[in-house]
Every structure is written in C-alpha cells, then in structure tokens.
Design a protein around this motif. Sequence first.
Motif, mmCIF file in Angstrom:
data_model
loop_
_atom_site.group_PDB
_atom_site.id
_atom_site.type_symbol
_atom_site.label_atom_id
_atom_site.label_comp_id
_atom_site.label_asym_id
_atom_site.label_seq_id
_atom_site.Cartn_x
_atom_site.Cartn_y
_atom_site.Cartn_z
ATOM 1 N N ALA A 318 -28.594 -21.922 61.595
ATOM 2 C CA ALA A 318 -27.830 -22.693 62.873
ATOM 3 C C ALA A 318 -27.849 -21.541 63.859
ATOM 4 N N PRO A 319 -27.697 -22.142 65.065
ATOM 5 C CA PRO A 319 -27.882 -21.235 66.513
ATOM 6 C C PRO A 319 -26.682 -19.913 66.463
ATOM 7 N N GLU A 320 -25.488 -20.452 65.704
ATOM 8 C CA GLU A 320 -24.235 -19.411 65.556
ATOM 9 C C GLU A 320 -24.557 -18.411 64.671
ATOM 10 N N ALA A 335 -36.968 -15.575 73.907
ATOM 11 C CA ALA A 335 -37.167 -16.895 73.580
ATOM 12 C C ALA A 335 -35.826 -17.331 72.890
ATOM 13 N N VAL A 336 -35.413 -16.487 72.013
ATOM 14 C CA VAL A 336 -34.202 -16.887 70.950
ATOM 15 C C VAL A 336 -33.042 -16.718 71.856
ATOM 16 N N ILE A 358 -35.561 -33.024 68.713
ATOM 17 C CA ILE A 358 -35.772 -31.718 67.879
ATOM 18 C C ILE A 358 -35.864 -30.763 68.683
ATOM 19 N N SER A 359 -35.091 -29.806 68.383
ATOM 20 C CA SER A 359 -35.241 -28.460 69.248
ATOM 21 C C SER A 359 -35.132 -27.203 68.287
ATOM 22 N N GLY A 360 -35.798 -26.340 68.558
ATOM 23 C CA GLY A 360 -35.769 -25.093 68.025
ATOM 24 C C GLY A 360 -36.491 -23.805 68.305
ATOM 25 N N VAL A 361 -36.409 -22.639 67.601
ATOM 26 C CA VAL A 361 -37.154 -21.665 68.208
ATOM 27 C C VAL A 361 -37.423 -20.680 67.157
ATOM 28 N N TRP A 379 -36.949 -19.856 61.191
ATOM 29 C CA TRP A 379 -36.602 -20.568 62.616
ATOM 30 C C TRP A 379 -35.080 -20.688 62.912
ATOM 31 N N ILE A 380 -34.662 -21.109 64.235
ATOM 32 C CA ILE A 380 -33.428 -21.477 64.540
ATOM 33 C C ILE A 380 -33.561 -23.001 64.954
#
Length: 937
Positions: A318-320, A335-336, A358-361, A379-380
């Motif tokens: 998760a981004p958090e 990028a992150v 869909i999004s991610g990095v 990945w995130i």
Amino acid sequence: MDYNFLKIEKKWQNFWSTHKTFKAHDQSEKSKYYVLDMFPYPSGAGLHVGHPLGYIASDIIARFKRHSGFNVLHPQGFDSFGLPAEQYAIQTGQHPSKTTTTNINRYRQQLDRMGFSFDWDREVRTSDPNYYRWTQWIFLKLFDAYYDLQANKALPIFELINRFEKEGNLNVQAHCDKDTPLFDAHQWNAYESDKQQKILLFYRLTYLSETQVNWCPALGTVLANDEIVNGVSERGGHPVTKKKMRQWSMRISAYADRLLNDLDELDWPDSLKEMQRNWIGKSRGASIYFQIENSSETIKVYTTRPDTIFGVTFMTLAPEHQLIKKITSVDQQKAVADYIARIAHKSDRERQSDVKTISGVFTGAYALHPFTGLPIPIWIGEYVLSGYGTGAVMGVPCGDQRDFDFANHFNLSIINIFDGVDVSKAAFSEKENIKLIHSDFLNGLDYKAAVEKVIAELELKNYGIGSVNFRLRDAVFSRQRYWGEPIPIYFKGDIPVPLNEQYLPLKLPEVEKYIPTEDGKPPLGNAKEWAWDEINEEVVSIDRIDYRSVFPLELNTMPGWAGSSWYFNRYMDSQNQMQWLSDDAMEYWKEVDLYMGGSEHATGHLLYSRFWQKVLFDLGYTNSKEYAKKLVNQGMILGNSAFIYRKKGTLTFLSKGLIGKYEVEPIHVEVGLINSQDELDLEAVKIWQKDFQQAEFILENGKYIVGREVEKMSKSKYNVINPDEICDKYGADTLRMYEMFLGPIEQDKPWNTAGISGVHNFLKKFWRLFYQNDHCLVTEDSPSAESMKVLHQTIKKITDDIERLSFNTCVSTFMICINELTTLKCSNKTVLEPILILLSPFAPHFCEELWQQLGHPKSIEFEPFPVFDPSKVEETTKEYPVSFNGKMRFKIKLSLEMGVEEIKQAVMKEQRTLDQIQGSRPKKIIVVPGKIINIVI
RNA sequence: GCUCGGAUGGUGGAAUUGGUAGACACGUUGGACUUAAAAUCCAAUGACCAUUGCGGUCGUGCGGGUUCAAGUCCCGCUCCGAGUACCA
C-alpha cells in the motif's frame, strides 16, 4: 349512536393517560414481556405515516401480551442529540435544546394521537443530563477496561497494571495496538507515569490515538465508516477526505469474534445477521513473511490463498506502507516519492470512484520467495489498502484478477499453477475442483489440502503462520460538535485523565457560537467555563488553567450512537438516580423480548449496542450478553411522488402523455394537489408555489396528468402524508389497521390513501352490529352455532397470526368475521365481547368504547384473550374435492369421522367416480383426511 | 463482482407443513335506495373459448425436472430490490 372516532379517541387517550393504564410494574406476579421500538430522532419535520409503522406493530404485540397475562414493558423515548438541531442552532443562534424540546413536544402529540400504549413515565432523552450522565459513566467503564485474550473478556485495567508491575507485558495476551512496545516489570516500574499512561492507552477499550479519520470539511467533523455512503456524508451528502487527528476510538475490534459468533443464537432476520457478518468480515488464511534481498527487513503479507504461494511473481505494498522508505532503491526514489505524493492528494471519493485505472510504481527492491528463494520484485500499488491485513499483498496473477490486471499492465511475469486451466486472458479465482501444478510439495493437491499443508510447512520453517483477519475497524468516537455528550476527560499535558464518576454528569457548557473556533477547535472551544479544577472538584473558567490544579477539559463530544447504544437498559429503571440500572430491575426485566426497528441500523446502532452490552456484561454490570433476543425489521412506507414535466429551458409544463420527444425536466409537486386520476389541480398549484403563476400548462383532454414514482417519503419530495390528516379524516384506529393491512410488516410498500376506505368501512360495519339508528342491537340471547363457529375460527386465526406477526392477514380475518356475522345478523353479546378483545390491540379506542357500552366498568386492556374452543368449529361432514391424476373433477360430501378405507369405499360407490374410471381399476387412491382425494388411473 | 432477498389479476396482497391458486381489500362495471349527492346494500370482476343450459382450455417471471399432485421442492436462466465493494 354513530361511530364518532374523534370523540372516542380523545376520550380514551385521556382515560389511559390519567389512569396510567400502561405503566409497567417493576414487581409483578406476572411474567414480564419487554417490547421495544427504536426510539426516534425528533426532527423538525414531524412524523409522516411511514414512521409509526413499526410502532403500531409493536403496540399490537404489547397489547396482545397484556391480554395474555404478561406484565408488559413498552417504553418510548427520544434520541435527541444530533446534527440537525445543531445546524439549526448555527443558523439561528437558538440553543439546540430549545429546538429539541419543541420537536419532542410535537412528536409526543403525534404519537399520542395514535393511541400507543407506551409507559411514558419511563421516557428517556439522550440529551437529558440525567440520562447522559450514565452514557458518560459507561465511557469511563470502557476507559478503565482492557480486553484480555486469555480470559476472552474485558477486565478492569487495574488488573493489567498489576500484571505489568509484576511481570511486564511479555506474557500478557491482550487486544492492543500493533505498535505496543514490549517491556518487563523492571522497565515498567522505571517508566515515568506519563509513559505508563501512554502505554495503557494502547490497551484501553476506549483510547486516544493518532488516526486517519474520515474528515468532512463541510460538516467540520469526523465521521464513522457507517456514516459515509458512497464516499460522501450520509447527512447532507458532503465530500469526505482523509485526515490525521488525535481521536477517541472504541476498541470494538476486540469483540469481532464474539459479535460474529453470538449472532447464531439471535432470532434476528437472516439478512440483517448476514449484513453484520459481512461487516465484521472474518477471513481465514495465513500471514507469510518475505525476506527482503540484501536487507534485514521482512515484509509480512496476509493472504486467504496461501495455497497459491508458488504462483507469486511480485509483491505489492500500500502507498502508506512503513517499509517503503527503507527499501526503495536509490534510482527509484524519485519515482516512488512522486507516486506517493500523487496518491496522497486524492480524496477517498476520487480513489473510490476510480477503481478501474491501474496505477503503481516499482520500488527497485526484491523479496525472496520463502520456498524457492527466487527474487520477487516489490511494487507499490494503489489497489492495496493500508487498513486491511498488513497493507501488503503477494501478487498471484494466475489466481487473482486484480493481481492479473496489475501484472499485465506492468508486464510482470505470470506463472500458471492450476492444472488444465488457461490463464492467458483472465485469472482463475475458483477454489473448488482444481489441482495444483508447478507447486513443488503442493503438486496434485486441491485447495483445502494445499492450504493445510502449506500452513503447516510455513509454521514449521517459521516462514509464516495461519491467521485470521477481520474487516471490522475500531470505531472513532470523537465528534467536533456541540450537541452531543461531553466526554468526561480532562488533560494534563497530553495525558487524558478521567473524571471521577461522582462528578457526573459533566454538563454541556454554554457557548456563544455553535461553530468551530477560529483556530479550528471544536465548538466546545468557545466555552468559557470548560476547565476542571482538581482541588475544588468543579468545572471552572478556562482563564484559570494557569493555576496548578486547573486543567482543560476535552473539547470533542460523543457521536450519535453513544446514547442509543444502551438506552434499552435504562428503560428498565429510568428514574434511578443512584445507578444506571438497579440489580432488581435488571434481574426482573433481563433483556428485550421483541425489538422492532429498521434495517438501516444494521451495521451502525445494532452493532455498537451489541458491543457495549458485551463490555457491560464482561464487567458485571448486566447479566445478558445480548440485549435483544428477537428482532424484527419493519419495512418502509414509501411515498407516491408526483411529477410535472418542464420543457427544458422554458416555463412550459407538458402533461405526461404529451412529452413525446421533448427534452423535459421532471419536477416534484405536492401530492396533495393531485386527485385519484393523477390530475393536477392547476389553481391550487399556483397558490402552492408562486413560481407557477407565470407557468404555462399544456393539457391533454383538458387535464394536466402528472407522472408518478414510488420513492422514500421525504419533505423535499413533496410526497409526505401526515398521520394527523388521516386521524382527522378517518381516526387513529383506521390508520393503525390500514398500515397493518398494507402488506407484510417487514416489507417496503407504497402508501396509497385511496385504499383506506376498506378498513374504515370495516369499523363502521362492525359498529353497526352494535348500533343502528341510535338503537342498540346487542342481545344476551344464546348465539347460533354458526356464529359461534365464526367466532372460534376467528380466535384461532388471530391468535396464530399475531404470534407470527402476520398483521395484514389478521385484518383480513377480522373483515371476514364481521362480514359473516353481518350476514348472520348476529349481535349476541356472547359473540361480540370476545371479538372486541381480539380486535382491541388493533383498534384500541374503538374497542374500549364498545366494551364500555356493553356495560363493563373496567377498561378492556387487561381482559384475558379469548381461548379457542375446537368443539365450536367441529364439522361432521366436509366437501372433499375428488381429483383424477391430480385434476379436480367433482366434490363429494363425506363424514369427517370416516377412516381412510371408508372414504375410499364411499368414493368408489359414487356414480360419477365409476363413470370416470370406465371399467379400468384405479392404480392408487390417495386420501389425505380432511383435505383431498386423488384417484390415479 | 460478491452476499442476501424478491417476481402471483388492473392494484396492494392471501395460500402457515407440496393438496380446490387469486382469500381480504382497493379499483372497475352494473343494479337497489335517493329529486340529487353522500352514505349504505346487492351482483359481476385472472385470461380465452362456449354461452338458451351445463361447461371447457390456459394460467403464480422464463426453460427443464421430481411427484398421483408444484406458487411451494430440485437444476439452469431472466429481470428487479437491498447490502457491500480494489478486504488479497
């Protein structure tokens, strides 16, 4: 004597209130029966005909139980804290208590008109200090408790402190914050008192913590999950965003398992129990630890499909997630950071409405597969929620559609581990009838066996552990509002200190403004008198907080569900000044026998109140772990809205049939202006709203026909029917019976005033069995066998139907009964008296009046319910339908005393039967005594 | 998507355990009483065919199945409602 319902209803309502007919007694020889309604929030709009539906049903049960010899507790009160009164206060400056009192008085008037048998001596109002004092008391009990996992119940916090002093928390199994530090007794005793208090907050059942909350800027307050619908606030529909705040929460998650399991023993609607089960959201699976390559860190993931471990090709956080900063490789850092910043800007609503993208990095880091040791890219991704599980998932693209989409989008590899399945286009997410391949020691196993084996293996090698997860979150308890219960806490620095319970109630202070302060504090920040003086033990002015013993009080108030989470207990002993509830009252009334209310409270009130009950049970303040054994959801009565159609951009309104291809905007009009043919009263509509005076109405056949749609009844849709109007025109008894007649109690149904005449005619017809042209018809002659049969059939049907809450069929039964007695011209006292008792729960005023007219000095209310006598309806003969191969051909009258063989013989002798069979022998003759005869040929 | 409910005349709905489907009510039509209206009462009212007389056929969202017998039980759909929703 005419049926003058207005006079009769007023007379008996006065009688009941002066005689306190419905007062429930705390001691009685009789068995108790507790019928509860969900108490209303007294809004400014007053009641419409939909509100009393459940109250009528519960009132019928209450009255029925009184006739059946029970000591009935049927209370009512008001959930009188809440947002509308506060918003009205903000707009007008009028104190919310004033608005609330006005609204309550109006509600009370409307309720009284309908003849409910409430015991008003027990009334509670959540905004009354004598009531909220005990809400605050319960808050303190929760503050002073923790959940012990070994005892599997809440225990007083001092027991925990004792243990900490003796052995630290290393061996303590308790429900607590996941960041709780470990310490031994020595360390604990060495901690400063402040630090000890902060640690205890990790354990308390109500606790302060820095949490991500749902913040509604328009309302200036925090909302609980169940107060948000489709990403906007339930009240007002304002947008909601995320915000970090120091908030009070209730540790309901500690009770997730018990709240789930105890549902099984409740007689509640299945759909409602299912909703609670889904909301609690228990799932079984495994936590798996993934070692990060070239690092000492591990990532813990939660999965319900540990059997798919060999299908893992990536991992998503998760981004958090906290580990992101630590593990991101140097070249991916920008990028992150950019990605996380972009996500943080999105509101909840945006994130929710946009689930397709869909999004991610990529973090640049790799985890190692616990069994194969192969590196897995980390990945995130936005699709992973920080709030559920560990905020990290293992990506199994062949077995999960989201993982599949993610892998496809970012060109990550996909391994198939399912035998004979094509995963090139979509993931295979079924569990049954499938065998694993490419899965090392799991090859050839099915889902169940694989899960079992992999968990055993994970635990053996210390790579993970079988675990259970819940969707249920702790409930945020702070509200930045004025019109709610003050939280009985003051602060020494940032340490919350509970007020001693002897100082309760902590009354709401007066404020000049009901809006937040200029520096963004809750409305109580405007109060001058809002600090606690420890030495003098009183609330004092905030100007004095520089004194040593004076500290600021908590500025947040409690949410709406606080007061409603325990009110059913208070009714048992509502006037008690010394205790929330005396032992005697609790012992006698125990719990609610029937709770009637709407299903919209399924995941709010009905879950929170069960939670509080369980806490109070654990701490020994009540002896029922569930407060309502049986619950019935009454449906909603819907409005029949009327629309006129405005040609777009004009003031021209087209009758419904003329719309054709025109682009029109439907506009609600007041349903009172429409006749039964859906024709609009054009003169009246122009008076109703001035805007329409300029409007042009295009008619069809000289009429303006409106469109109709069934919707929720609401003032803004102009489809509200006021019960007072119905009472004026037809009387409360007609209204009560008609609402029951509309359909099954648990179903939603549209209101239709046209149908009410049927029920009203029934009452008039019944009245005519007593009086015609001022002449009393009632005789004391002995009644005919036919009329006794009608009576006893009615007794049986009504008794059965009330027990199974089928009130609509009861009304039909009464109608049939009176139609038949009218045909029989039966006006015998012996027959009419029991019918009055049967009918009195439905039409109480009507029956009381006639009961008195029959010369009874006492009220009908406690007369024993008539008992069914089978001998009165016994028949000696009955018409049997005779069918051939299931098709009915004729009827034959036979004695009921005949046995099966005798019936067969009698049927075979019938000439018509012999004609049917035409010489061939019947294969089989089926006889169900009293029901049917079927001849198979 | 998942979970849970529903679907019966023109309308709201009955049919509790598989046993005469459509009770009861609204609405509609016709009639009685009335100068008239209101109120009240009576009759008809699932569809279709036959009606001088019985009567017959089809009918509980759709398609199958079990059974002497299915609105009700089983399998497969369609539509509607409610809850929930990236819950791993």
